[in-house]
Design an enzyme around this catalytic site. Structure first.
Site, mmCIF file in Angstrom:
data_model
loop_
_atom_site.group_PDB
_atom_site.id
_atom_site.type_symbol
_atom_site.label_atom_id
_atom_site.label_comp_id
_atom_site.label_asym_id
_atom_site.label_seq_id
_atom_site.Cartn_x
_atom_site.Cartn_y
_atom_site.Cartn_z
ATOM 1 N N GLN B 198 1.020 -1.173 -0.165
ATOM 2 C CA GLN B 198 -0.221 -0.269 0.345
ATOM 3 C C GLN B 198 0.386 1.591 -0.173
ATOM 4 O O GLN B 198 0.550 2.185 -0.287
ATOM 5 C CB GLN B 198 -0.812 -0.065 1.035
ATOM 6 N N PHE B 229 -6.186 -4.068 3.733
ATOM 7 C CA PHE B 229 -6.922 -3.909 4.415
ATOM 8 C C PHE B 229 -5.585 -3.061 5.682
ATOM 9 O O PHE B 229 -6.229 -3.249 6.702
ATOM 10 C CB PHE B 229 -7.560 -4.451 4.760
ATOM 11 N N GLU B 233 1.092 -2.230 5.064
ATOM 12 C CA GLU B 233 1.000 -0.539 4.580
ATOM 13 C C GLU B 233 2.265 -0.627 4.880
ATOM 14 O O GLU B 233 3.429 0.658 4.431
ATOM 15 C CB GLU B 233 0.599 0.200 5.643
ATOM 16 N N ARG B 311 -5.498 6.837 17.358
ATOM 17 C CA ARG B 311 -6.469 7.055 16.910
ATOM 18 C C ARG B 311 -7.748 6.481 17.191
ATOM 19 O O ARG B 311 -8.456 6.841 17.432
ATOM 20 C CB ARG B 311 -6.978 6.470 15.371
ATOM 21 N N ARG B 343 -7.803 -0.962 8.774
ATOM 22 C CA ARG B 343 -8.631 -0.999 8.653
ATOM 23 C C ARG B 343 -9.846 -0.180 9.822
ATOM 24 O O ARG B 343 -10.136 -0.910 10.645
ATOM 25 C CB ARG B 343 -9.497 -1.818 8.169
ATOM 26 N N PHE B 345 -7.839 1.367 11.496
ATOM 27 C CA PHE B 345 -6.739 1.878 12.510
ATOM 28 C C PHE B 345 -6.244 2.501 14.116
ATOM 29 O O PHE B 345 -6.167 3.782 14.297
ATOM 30 C CB PHE B 345 -6.253 3.767 11.510
ATOM 31 N N THR B 498 -3.929 11.753 10.719
ATOM 32 C CA THR B 498 -3.722 12.173 11.975
ATOM 33 C C THR B 498 -1.529 12.566 11.984
ATOM 34 O O THR B 498 -1.582 14.160 13.018
ATOM 35 C CB THR B 498 -3.648 11.092 13.361
ATOM 36 N N ALA B 567 -5.562 5.435 6.133
ATOM 37 C CA ALA B 567 -6.196 6.467 6.266
ATOM 38 C C ALA B 567 -8.110 6.744 5.422
ATOM 39 O O ALA B 567 -8.419 7.558 5.832
ATOM 40 C CB ALA B 567 -5.948 7.549 6.684
ATOM 41 N N GLU B 768 -12.343 2.830 5.301
ATOM 42 C CA GLU B 768 -11.870 2.000 6.957
ATOM 43 C C GLU B 768 -14.281 2.390 7.488
ATOM 44 O O GLU B 768 -13.904 1.707 7.962
ATOM 45 C CB GLU B 768 -11.780 3.088 7.302
#
Lengths: 163, 815
Positions: B198, B229, B233, B311, B343, B345, B498, B567, B768
């Site tokens: 990703q 998902f 990442e 988060r 997903r 996060f 964020t 995100a 998400e």
């Protein structure tokens, strides 16, 4: 090494294999038919599903040598020679029965096998038949719809039909 | 215009014919080598001996590398430089790569990797939340704390105070395509990497770092992933780095794909957590104040755990206006896989905490949990004052954002189209619009766009909540063994990274002399349909049919310095960047053709394959030819950065999110009180995608997200044994939802409205937020357990059959 000869999507193909060579390895690594995917390596997710003599088989646990003389159809053999999609393929496209697409070849092969055994399956029968095919993206809703559509049944009242 | 049309996924024709290529399907040169890792079998200690002789002499093995073979062991971490590719002698978890095998085939590499002989000096591992807390094993120098108001005073003054805790399990991503990478060495030491990632820029960065070359010597290409998902990442770094190192050392192409069991055992998962709470409330269920403590199990390395845990805190309020709140978050370091993005996060974990509070409050008061939830909702937003000047939708301003004709084929999916122009933003249903005062989150952000009051009202009606709630009660009064439950839960999810600087994106668009368009951007395709949505944007900007726009693989050589596709930001960011590039090219073409059209450039529009001004027009291809012959560039980059956001994560104050996405789900379940087994009978969803760029793709995200979220909270259970070994490492032992597990009746509707903020065509992010609609299943199961006796069932997540059975017994109380 022993030889194995199969009909793959209508073409006779021969290869030398080890006794332990899996059908999925033969298809992917030797015949370059990479539409048959390896998802879990252990015959549970269904991404590797193909048809062997008309039956749905998970290619990651079938030994190539066992299948000498067999008639194998993979996802690459599902469309017509002119590229026309089969009804199942067309329905998966039209009804958004896919996202990442990795499970799709196995789903299409499973759906085609179901419809050849049972041309007008109920939603419950579809759900049960697909238990050996995992999808992580779609939540299955559109896959069931696609199979209903491919069988020529209405999809508009899917909710009502399973109540 | 092609935006807002429910077009199929762009790659659908390739997927249904098996022609779509994933990394493992890319044709490779005959001399390609294959990699496998040898893994630690203990969770903590020192590697006292590593005998690789049998590995080196195994058939087909070309090279074997361990930590000792590097002057500096390459780092794989996306954050803290704390993840050596191979162990440096210290063992941090069971499954940690100790050495890597390079062999002629995938099978030979894996077989050889099993031949390593290790001896360990074992130490007692820190595995559980309790062990980590007792040992003070944490990331960061103490807990993060966000506060709003005086919670202690609020609780002291409250008519009722409850306390409780909920354990929330982790989750394996189970992307159907496992992690994989392919490195192709180039001339002069350059490297091309294909990765199922990703985050191509991160792969480029880490590979360059590992090879000791600048980033410009590494090009990373990602055409698609078979699911991500969040699990791709950062977790693909190890494979890409290993392949690149092996390729650089051998001069041969190198490929690695984790076997599914290795994928489970090596890679990170969703953070599991324990949330404890104290909540004060009045007789009507209105909260006066809440104290949460989040204990987040992060595993051995930092990875993305800090923003994940942040988060979770940022979603501790979910949809509820908390007069006073204190959220304390401990990020625990344990000898387990390094938990990573998944997903939501962290948002899902935070939300489960407050939803548990809502159910608990309702139980104490004997009220309908939905009534308690609505009592605590943020104030409904006032209708916006019309779109800002010059915005795309300011010109458009359509109310019914969906093409109902196109959606007729979507079967049971109901499409709510609202009542025309008044649906722009919550104006139709907003009760007391104008009078309500916006609430403020525990982190000081004003909630300006709250629509859950109206959205919930719609769902209550379409799901027939009141009648079905009564029917469930009737059923439960008449049946002893099978008990039903129903719950309606909301989602408010903050959209933006964020880490503020990540909210940027680039695009590269070329128009060729024949008028065909080549489109590229920094986002990656993992099945979500991002490429199709962004292509729809490009086609709309040029006024062309979609088939004139070529979608191309994400490539660090085309668009640099990209953020992860994560995100939920993919279409928000990349759609805007592509729009900017297209508009730049349109403006240049308009300059050229304006005299021919006897108009000012500003009057030229691109529509229906034509370039027009008033009655004068020419074909797009003709206009492109004129521009080319006039020596005008038909290539442009586009750039976008999200406005309005500013965030201080240490203070816990600011505006971390550009906007919120909303949704609500109503689920009805049945449990077998003898076995704990359970089923979802029906789920109804209304979800807010703003003015959807592609309703078919968005509904797919909602359906899939819901099922994945329900799986997380019900059947998906990760089990580690006492030594820290993960025992659920294949689909044989780790169950994700199968086709028979989806709700028997499943109705999904899109909320008719536009994003209040100026996003791409006023759409909203969708990746998400729907995941957390799965909470309705968990609350419905708790409701069914509550029907078994007078006590609070205290259901824990995941609500496996065992957990449900335990909750049934708690509800009944001591025999």
């Amino acid at each position: 090494m022993p030889q194995v000869t199969l009909s793959v999507n209508g073409t006779q193909m021969t290869a030398e294999v080890e006794g332990r060579t899996l059908l999925v390895e033969l298809l992917r690594d030797r015949f370059r038919l990479t539409g048959t995917h390896i998802g879990c390596d252990t015959s549970q997710c269904g991404a590797c599903a193909v048809h062997v003599d008309g039956a749905l088989v998970k290619a990651c646990t079938a030994l190539a040598l066992d299948l000498d003389g067999a008639d194998v159809t993979t996802i690459e053999g599902m469309a017509g020679a002119d590229g026309t999609l089969s009804p199942v393929q067309q329905a998966f496209q039209d009804h958004h029965g896919l996202q990442c697409g990795f499970c799709t070849p196995g789903m299409v092969m499973a759906a085609a096998a179901l419809l050849s055994e049972n041309p007008k399956p109920t939603v419950a029968e579809i759900r049960e038949y697909l238990e050996g095919n995992i999808c992580r993206c779609t939540g299955y809703h559109n896959i069931v719809k696609a199979i209903l559509a491919a069988s020529g049944q209405p999809v508009d009242d899917l909710a009502a039909s399973v109540a | 215009m092609t935006v807002q049309k429910p077009l199929p996924h762009d790659a659908a024709p390739l997927h249904v014919t098996g022609a779509a290529r994933y990394v493992d399907d890319i044709p490779v040169p005959a001399n390609c080598l294959h990699l496998a890792f040898g893994l630690s079998t203990i969770a903590k200690g020192r590697l006292s001996g590593l005998d690789l002789e049998a590995v080196r002499t195994a058939p087909g093995v070309v090279a074997v590398l361990s930590g000792a073979d590097f002057e500096t062991i390459p780092d794989c971490s996306p954050s803290a430089h704390d993840e050596p590719l191979l162990s440096d002698g210290t063992i941090h978890y069971a499954g940690q790569p100790l050495f890597m095998v390079v062999a002629d085939t995938h099978l030979n590499a894996r077989k050889a990797a099993a031949l390593g002989r290790t001896t360990y000096a074992e130490e007692p591992p820190i595995l559980s939340i309790d062990e980590a807390m007792a040992a003070g094993s944490i990331f960061e120098d103490g807990p993060r704390i966000y506060t709003k108001g005086d919670v202690a005073a609020a609780l002291a003054a409250s008519p009722h105070v409850i306390e409780g805790r909920i354990e929330i399990g982790g989750q394996e991503h189970f992307y159907l395509e496992g992690q994989s990478a392919l490195a192709l060495p180039q001339e002069g030491g350059d490297m091309v990497v294909h990765s199922s990632s990703q985050h191509p820029t991160e792969i480029q960065h880490k590979v360059a770092d590992a090879l000791g070359v600048p980033m410009n010597a590494v090009r990373v290409e990602v055409r698609r992933m078979g699911g991500g998902f969040g699990g791709k990442e950062s977790q693909g770094n190890h494979l890409a780095i290993a392949c690149a190192i092996a390729a650089a050392r051998t001069g041969r192409p190198c490929k690695m794909r984790y076997d599914r069991d290795d994928d489970f055992i090596i890679t990170g998962k969703r953070h599991d957590a324990r949330i404890t709470y104290r909540a004060g409330f009045g007789d009507d269920g209105r909260l006066t104040g809440v104290e949460f403590t989040h204990l987040i199990r992060c595993g051995w390395a930092m990875d993305l755990s800090l923003p994940v845990a942040d988060r979770a805190m940022l979603h501790a309020d979910n949809a509820y206006d908390l007069p006073a709140a204190r959220i304390t978050s401990h990020r625990l370091k344990t000898n387990t896989q390094s938990a990573t993005a998944f997903r939501g996060f962290g948002g899902p974990q935070g939300m489960v905490g407050i939803e548990r509070v809502m159910d608990h409050v309702a139980h104490v008061l004997g009220r309908d949990p939905l009534a308690v939830r609505r009592t605590n909702y943020y104030p409904e937003a006032r209708a916006a004052d019309g779109a800002p000047e010059g915005s795309i939708s300011g010109k458009k301003k359509q109310g019914a954002v969906l093409d109902t004709a196109d959606l007729a084929g979507r079967g049971s999916v109901r499409v709510e189209t609202g009542t025309g122009s008044a649906t722009r933003f919550g104006a139709v249903h907003s009760p007391g619009a104008g009078a309500a005062k916006s609430g403020v989150t525990p982190y000081g952000m004003e909630v300006e766009d709250f629509i859950l009051g109206a959205l919930t009202e719609q769902l209550v009606e379409t799901a027939d909540y009141a009648a079905r709630k009564a029917a469930v009660a009737e059923w439960n009064a008449a049946h002893d063994i099978l008990k039903k439950g129903i719950a309606l839960t909301p989602v408010k999810f903050g959209i933006s990274f964020t880490l503020t600087h990540l909210n940027q994106a680039g695009a590269l668009v070329h128009v060729y002399q024949d008028g065909s368009v080549h489109m590229n951007h920094g986002g990656t395709e993992m099945g979500q349909g991002l490429f199709q949505k962004v292509a729809q944007v490009a086609a709309s900007r040029f006024g062309l049919p979609l088939d004139r726009v070529k979608i191309t693989a994400t490539d660090t050589g085309k668009v640099p310095n990209t953020s992860a596709t994560a995100a939920s930001s993919g279409s928000d960011l990349n759609g805007m960047a592509v729009k900017a590039a297209c508009d730049e090219i349109c403006a240049r073409i308009a300059e050229v053709v304006a005299p021919d059209l006897q108009a000012e450039a500003a009057q030229v529009v691109f529509q229906g394959g034509m370039v027009r001004a008033g009655q004068a027009e020419m074909r797009f291809e003709e206009a492109v030819q004129k521009a080319y012959l006039s020596r005008v560039s038909l290539s442009a980059t586009g750039f976008y950065k999200t406005p309005k956001i500013a965030w201080d994560r240490i203070a816990g104050k600011g505006r971390p999110f550009f906007y919120f996405a909303y949704g609500a789900a109503c689920s009805e379940v049945v449990i077998d009180t003898l076995t704990g087994e359970n089923r979802i009978l029906r789920t109804d969803i209304v979800h807010d995608c703003g003015a959807s760029l592609n309703p078919a793709l968005d509904i797919g995200q909602i359906e899939g997200g819901f099922v994945q979220g329900a799986g997380w909270l019900t059947m998906e259970e990760l089990v580690w044994d006492a030594t820290g070994a993960l025992k659920t490492h294949a689909p044989s032992t780790y169950k994700i939802p199968a086709c028979s597990d989806r709700p028997r009746i499943f109705n999904v509707a899109l909320w008719a409205g536009e994003n209040r903020e100026e996003t791409i065509y006023r759409s909203k992010a969708v990746g998400e937020p729907p995941f957390m609609l799965g909470m309705s299943v968990f609350s419905a199961l708790a409701d069914a357990c509550s029907a078994c006796g007078p006590h609070f069932p205290d259901l824990q997540a995941p609500a496996t059959a065992e957990a449900v059975l335990a909750a049934v017994h708690r509800a009944r109380g001591p025999a």
